[in-house]
Design a protein around this motif. Sequence first.
Motif, PDB file in Angstrom:
ATOM      1  N   ASN A   1       0.828  -1.211   0.000  1.00 23.58           N
ATOM      2  CA  ASN A   1       0.000   0.000   0.000  1.00 23.58           C
ATOM      3  C   ASN A   1       0.856   1.253   0.000  1.00 23.58           C
ATOM      4  OD1 ASN A   1      -2.292  -1.573  -0.009  1.00 23.58           O
ATOM      5  ND2 ASN A   1      -2.717  -1.331   2.155  1.00 23.58           N
ATOM      6  N   ALA A   2       1.994   1.211   0.692  1.00 20.88           N
ATOM      7  CA  ALA A   2       2.883   2.369   0.745  1.00 20.88           C
ATOM      8  C   ALA A   2       3.484   2.674  -0.629  1.00 20.88           C
ATOM      9  CB  ALA A   2       3.992   2.137   1.764  1.00 20.88           C
ATOM     10  N   LYS A   3       3.563   1.665  -1.500  1.00 24.10           N
ATOM     11  CA  LYS A   3       4.154   1.837  -2.832  1.00 24.10           C
ATOM     12  C   LYS A   3       3.100   1.967  -3.930  1.00 24.10           C
ATOM     13  CE  LYS A   3       7.921  -1.103  -1.359  1.00 24.10           C
ATOM     14  NZ  LYS A   3       8.410  -2.465  -1.399  1.00 24.10           N
ATOM     15  N   LYS A   4       1.848   2.061  -3.552  1.00 23.78           N
ATOM     16  CA  LYS A   4       0.741   2.023  -4.509  1.00 23.78           C
ATOM     17  C   LYS A   4       0.933   2.972  -5.691  1.00 23.78           C
ATOM     18  CE  LYS A   4      -4.207   2.728  -4.874  1.00 23.78           C
ATOM     19  NZ  LYS A   4      -5.449   3.017  -4.182  1.00 23.78           N
ATOM     20  N   ASN A   5       1.402   4.190  -5.430  1.00 22.93           N
ATOM     21  CA  ASN A   5       1.542   5.174  -6.498  1.00 22.93           C
ATOM     22  C   ASN A   5       2.653   4.832  -7.478  1.00 22.93           C
ATOM     23  OD1 ASN A   5      -0.612   6.709  -5.570  1.00 22.93           O
ATOM     24  ND2 ASN A   5       0.690   7.909  -4.210  1.00 22.93           N
ATOM     25  N   ASP A   6       3.562   3.942  -7.088  1.00 21.57           N
ATOM     26  CA  ASP A   6       4.647   3.526  -7.971  1.00 21.57           C
ATOM     27  C   ASP A   6       4.288   2.285  -8.782  1.00 21.57           C
ATOM     28  OD1 ASP A   6       6.246   5.559  -6.868  1.00 21.57           O
ATOM     29  OD2 ASP A   6       7.003   4.215  -5.308  1.00 21.57           O
ATOM     30  N   LEU A   7       3.110   1.747  -8.555  1.00 26.29           N
ATOM     31  CA  LEU A   7       2.735   0.465  -9.150  1.00 26.29           C
ATOM     32  C   LEU A   7       1.541   0.615 -10.086  1.00 26.29           C
ATOM     33  CD1 LEU A   7       3.092  -1.607  -5.841  1.00 26.29           C
ATOM     34  CD2 LEU A   7       4.764  -1.389  -7.697  1.00 26.29           C
ATOM     35  N   LYS A   8       1.777   1.321 -11.181  1.00 24.27           N
ATOM     36  CA  LYS A   8       0.678   1.594 -12.109  1.00 24.27           C
ATOM     37  C   LYS A   8       0.945   1.131 -13.539  1.00 24.27           C
ATOM     38  CE  LYS A   8      -1.082   5.551  -9.556  1.00 24.27           C
ATOM     39  NZ  LYS A   8      -1.445   6.967  -9.599  1.00 24.27           N
ATOM     40  N   SER A   9       2.069   0.476 -13.773  1.00 21.89           N
ATOM     41  CA  SER A   9       2.413   0.092 -15.144  1.00 21.89           C
ATOM     42  C   SER A   9       1.635  -1.139 -15.599  1.00 21.89           C
ATOM     43  CB  SER A   9       3.915  -0.192 -15.258  1.00 21.89           C
ATOM     44  OG  SER A   9       4.231  -1.455 -14.707  1.00 21.89           O
ATOM     45  N   GLY A  10       1.512  -1.263 -16.911  1.00 16.50           N
ATOM     46  CA  GLY A  10       0.871  -2.437 -17.482  1.00 16.50           C
ATOM     47  C   GLY A  10       1.653  -3.703 -17.192  1.00 16.50           C
ATOM     48  N   ALA A  11       2.981  -3.611 -17.164  1.00 20.44           N
ATOM     49  CA  ALA A  11       3.801  -4.786 -16.871  1.00 20.44           C
ATOM     50  C   ALA A  11       3.544  -5.264 -15.446  1.00 20.44           C
ATOM     51  CB  ALA A  11       5.286  -4.459 -17.072  1.00 20.44           C
ATOM     52  N   PHE A  12       3.409  -4.332 -14.503  1.00 22.00           N
ATOM     53  CA  PHE A  12       3.100  -4.717 -13.118  1.00 22.00           C
ATOM     54  C   PHE A  12       1.727  -5.371 -13.043  1.00 22.00           C
ATOM     55  CE2 PHE A  12       0.873  -3.636  -9.164  1.00 22.00           C
ATOM     56  CZ  PHE A  12       1.598  -4.438  -8.294  1.00 22.00           C
ATOM     57  N   ARG A  13       0.741  -4.784 -13.711  1.00 27.26           N
ATOM     58  CA  ARG A  13      -0.613  -5.348 -13.725  1.00 27.26           C
ATOM     59  C   ARG A  13      -0.590  -6.777 -14.246  1.00 27.26           C
ATOM     60  NH1 ARG A  13      -3.151  -2.825 -18.363  1.00 27.26           N
ATOM     61  NH2 ARG A  13      -1.827  -4.391 -19.315  1.00 27.26           N
ATOM     62  N   ASP A  14       0.075  -6.984 -15.371  1.00 23.04           N
ATOM     63  CA  ASP A  14       0.109  -8.309 -15.985  1.00 23.04           C
ATOM     64  C   ASP A  14       0.871  -9.310 -15.121  1.00 23.04           C
ATOM     65  OD1 ASP A  14      -1.273  -7.106 -18.035  1.00 23.04           O
ATOM     66  OD2 ASP A  14       0.409  -7.092 -19.430  1.00 23.04           O
ATOM     67  N   ALA A  15       2.016  -8.888 -14.591  1.00 23.00           N
ATOM     68  CA  ALA A  15       2.815  -9.781 -13.749  1.00 23.00           C
ATOM     69  C   ALA A  15       2.063 -10.129 -12.469  1.00 23.00           C
ATOM     70  CB  ALA A  15       4.164  -9.142 -13.428  1.00 23.00           C
ATOM     71  N   SER A  16       1.323  -9.187 -11.926  1.00 22.26           N
ATOM     72  CA  SER A  16       0.549  -9.436 -10.705  1.00 22.26           C
ATOM     73  C   SER A  16      -0.547 -10.465 -10.956  1.00 22.26           C
ATOM     74  CB  SER A  16      -0.087  -8.148 -10.188  1.00 22.26           C
ATOM     75  OG  SER A  16       0.902  -7.247  -9.791  1.00 22.26           O
ATOM     76  N   MET A  17      -1.252 -10.323 -12.057  1.00 25.10           N
ATOM     77  CA  MET A  17      -2.313 -11.288 -12.368  1.00 25.10           C
ATOM     78  C   MET A  17      -1.725 -12.650 -12.712  1.00 25.10           C
ATOM     79  SD  MET A  17      -5.090  -9.831 -11.704  1.00 25.10           S
ATOM     80  CE  MET A  17      -4.068  -9.185 -10.393  1.00 25.10           C
ATOM     81  N   ALA A  18      -0.575 -12.652 -13.368  1.00 25.57           N
ATOM     82  CA  ALA A  18       0.106 -13.912 -13.656  1.00 25.57           C
ATOM     83  C   ALA A  18       0.493 -14.598 -12.343  1.00 25.57           C
ATOM     84  CB  ALA A  18       1.336 -13.654 -14.525  1.00 25.57           C
ATOM     85  N   MET A  19       1.015 -13.816 -11.402  1.00 29.04           N
ATOM     86  CA  MET A  19       1.404 -14.365 -10.097  1.00 29.04           C
ATOM     87  C   MET A  19       0.194 -14.911  -9.359  1.00 29.04           C
ATOM     88  SD  MET A  19       3.573 -15.157  -7.806  1.00 29.04           S
ATOM     89  CE  MET A  19       5.101 -14.288  -7.761  1.00 29.04           C
ATOM     90  N   CYS A  20      -0.908 -14.178  -9.361  1.00 27.60           N
ATOM     91  CA  CYS A  20      -2.129 -14.641  -8.688  1.00 27.60           C
ATOM     92  C   CYS A  20      -2.597 -15.968  -9.270  1.00 27.60           C
ATOM     93  CB  CYS A  20      -3.234 -13.594  -8.794  1.00 27.60           C
ATOM     94  SG  CYS A  20      -2.938 -12.117  -7.798  1.00 27.60           S
ATOM     95  N   ALA A  21      -2.588 -16.085 -10.588  1.00 28.61           N
ATOM     96  CA  ALA A  21      -3.016 -17.328 -11.228  1.00 28.61           C
ATOM     97  C   ALA A  21      -2.060 -18.465 -10.883  1.00 28.61           C
ATOM     98  CB  ALA A  21      -3.095 -17.129 -12.740  1.00 28.61           C
ATOM     99  N   LEU A  22      -0.773 -18.180 -10.894  1.00 32.10           N
ATOM    100  CA  LEU A  22       0.216 -19.204 -10.600  1.00 32.10           C
ATOM    101  C   LEU A  22       0.086 -19.722  -9.176  1.00 32.10           C
ATOM    102  CD1 LEU A  22       2.428 -20.525 -12.250  1.00 32.10           C
ATOM    103  CD2 LEU A  22       4.003 -18.775 -11.436  1.00 32.10           C
ATOM    104  N   VAL A  23      -0.126 -18.828  -8.226  1.00 38.28           N
ATOM    105  CA  VAL A  23      -0.295 -19.252  -6.832  1.00 38.28           C
ATOM    106  C   VAL A  23      -1.609 -20.020  -6.666  1.00 38.28           C
ATOM    107  CG1 VAL A  23      -0.626 -18.426  -4.454  1.00 38.28           C
ATOM    108  CG2 VAL A  23       1.182 -17.452  -5.866  1.00 38.28           C
TER     109      VAL A  23
END
Length: 151
Positions: free
Chosen positions: A19-41
Amino acid sequence: MPIWNQLRQSAQSMQVQLNAKKNDLKSGAFRDASMAMCALVAAADGSVDPAERQRVASLIVGNDVLSNFAADDLQRRFNDYLGKLQADFDFGKVSILQEIGKVKKKPTEARAVIQIGIVIGGADGNFDKTEQAIVREACFAVGINPEEFDL
């Protein structure tokens, strides 16, 4: 302190850090990698039952950091990654780890993706060995030593 309480506190601590880094986490690559990670877990054990899919989907929608992105877009991407894993787990895993690896050159995003994996894995109070192994593999994909996260 029982291990599940330690796990819950660790996941909550990571969510605070995210949450403290929320403003730094807005890229499409982060979005895609995050969803990929969620699916993988979610599919770490090789399958995803409907209840687990729903639980992870609700965690994604409720995650403050991921609120930078449209919920329906996140859901579509999560479902696409799950589809790859369900069609052929091993091949899908390779593809998804490559997607996660795209944030390797941005350390803040790379760490955040790993933290999201840990938060998702520990949300049910049981960050099991298969989930830990998947997150460890993701650490290698983004060039982070898994020991940094006690993996």
